[in-house]
Design an enzyme around this catalytic site. Structure first.
Site, PDB file in Angstrom:
ATOM      1  NE  ARG A  92      -2.295   1.039   3.671  1.00 26.31           N
ATOM      2  CZ  ARG A  92      -2.981   1.178   4.807  1.00 26.31           C
ATOM      3  NH1 ARG A  92      -4.282   1.322   4.749  1.00 26.31           N
ATOM      4  NH2 ARG A  92      -2.381   1.136   5.977  1.00 26.31           N
ATOM      5  CG  ASP A 152     -16.037   1.443   2.605  1.00 26.29           C
ATOM      6  OD1 ASP A 152     -15.313   0.451   2.422  1.00 26.29           O
ATOM      7  OD2 ASP A 152     -15.764   2.572   2.177  1.00 26.29           O
ATOM      8  NE  ARG A 155     -18.399  -2.179  -1.443  1.00 24.91           N
ATOM      9  CZ  ARG A 155     -17.156  -1.816  -1.715  1.00 24.91           C
ATOM     10  NH1 ARG A 155     -16.341  -1.436  -0.728  1.00 24.91           N
ATOM     11  NH2 ARG A 155     -16.707  -1.827  -2.950  1.00 24.91           N
ATOM     12  CG  HIS A 179     -11.921   3.472   1.313  1.00 24.56           C
ATOM     13  ND1 HIS A 179     -13.092   2.744   1.294  1.00 24.56           N
ATOM     14  CD2 HIS A 179     -11.363   3.321   0.089  1.00 24.56           C
ATOM     15  CE1 HIS A 179     -13.235   2.187   0.095  1.00 24.56           C
ATOM     16  NE2 HIS A 179     -12.201   2.517  -0.647  1.00 24.56           N
TER      17      HIS A 179
END
Length: 321
Positions: A92, A152, A155, A179
């Site tokens: 990342r 999110d 969802r 996130h």
């Protein structure tokens, strides 16, 4: 409804996500004018043509695409989706470094042609890039933020609605924090209608347990991986959620959405960008300072901040090395 007259949205990046943001904004009527900008001239012009060919079916909106950054001139909102995708084996931090250079390079040019716009970062890792973008500009913090955990949260509400046997709009719950892997739901304030989440029950839908809620949270956290494994990328839902943010700005809605801004002493945390319920309007995004957090949620929030700081520091170090 206070809509900015002749409102203009520019989407930076004509890949799958950028094209989906433009498509969602057009079919929802999010903005009067939609512009696509990408350095890949043939691709961006083709995407704009494909969208424009459906103009008969979307009302008054129009769309243009160009590899000339002047296409963004006069924008009220700029949504940035441009950047590299995470490659297999790439950390990342490495991805953040690549995309930070892209964001730093384009922001001064965008600000020249759209100095009064609200800027929304969708490119990942969006929290890290929000800090990068804020430091690379002189914009007030409320005018540069990321889409954060808006998707999110959608969802989460979808899964809870299925389990509870109600419409998604009747579920009031938020995902906050990073996130990414350390995101988490605010169960302490989650309700279905007016009923606390753990007390909801109706015929065929017994009460949920903490263990079940934890499983739902894990499924939400990992949902993108499931979609990417099956089709290679996520694009439709992030397009829709980005269009929703655009509408909150252009219509000055003062809507509460969990976007990610650079925090300043939110629950004792500052200097990192994390998603919290925020008021999104024509002025940008302002975190709701008195958002209630249980002791467990506060600990998770701090953990989320701690996970981001090394990445932010590494990106800053790389810039100056």
């Amino acid at each position: 409804m206070n809509v900015i007259e002749n409102s203009k949205l520019t989407v930076v990046g004509a890949g799958a996500v950028g094209a989906s943001v433009a498509y969602a904004a057009l079919i929802r009527g999010s903005a009067r004018h939609v512009a696509l900008y990408d350095i890949a001239a043939e691709r961006v012009e083709a995407e704009a043509l494909d969208l424009a060919h459906g103009s008969q079916f979307i009302g008054a909106s129009d769309v243009v695409g160009s590899s000339d950054i002047s296409v963004a001139a006069g924008s009220h909102v700029v949504v940035i989706t441009a950047g590299a995708k995470q490659e297999p084996g790439q950390t990342r931090t490495e991805l953040a470094g690549v995309n930070a250079r892209i964001v730093r390079g384009m922001l001064p040019q965008l600000l020249e042609v759209a100095p009064d716009a609200v800027y929304v970062i969708v490119t990942n890792p969006c929290d890290v890039l929000t800090v990068v973008a804020a430091e690379a500009t002189s914009l007030p913090r409320e005018r540069i933020f990321s889409s954060g955990t808006v998707l999110d949260t959608s969802r989460l509400r979808w899964k809870l609605a299925q389990r509870a046997g109600v419409s998604t709009s009747s579920v009031h719950a938020y995902i906050v924090g990073e996130h990414g892997d350390t995101e988490f739901p605010l169960w302490s304030s989650a309700t279905i209608g007016t009923v606390p989440i753990l007390e909801w029950e109706r015929e065929g839908h017994p009460r949920m347990t903490i263990d079940e809620l934890d499983r739902i949270a894990a499924e939400v956290r990992d949902a993108a991986y499931t979609v990417i494994r099956g089709k290679g990328a996520t694009n439709y839902a992030i397009g829709l959620s980005s269009a929703r943010i655009v509408e909150a700005v252009l219509q000055d809605q003062h809507a509460v959405l969990p976007v990610s801004t650079v925090l300043d002493d939110f629950a004792g945390i500052g200097g990192v960008a994390l998603s919290v319920p925020s008021v999104v309007s024509a002025a940008g995004a302002t975190p709701i300072a008195n958002t209630p957090l249980s002791p467990d949620e506060l600990e998770k929030f701090r953990r989320s901040a701690d996970a981001l700081r090394p990445v932010i520091d590494a990106v800053a170090t790389a810039e100056h090395s």
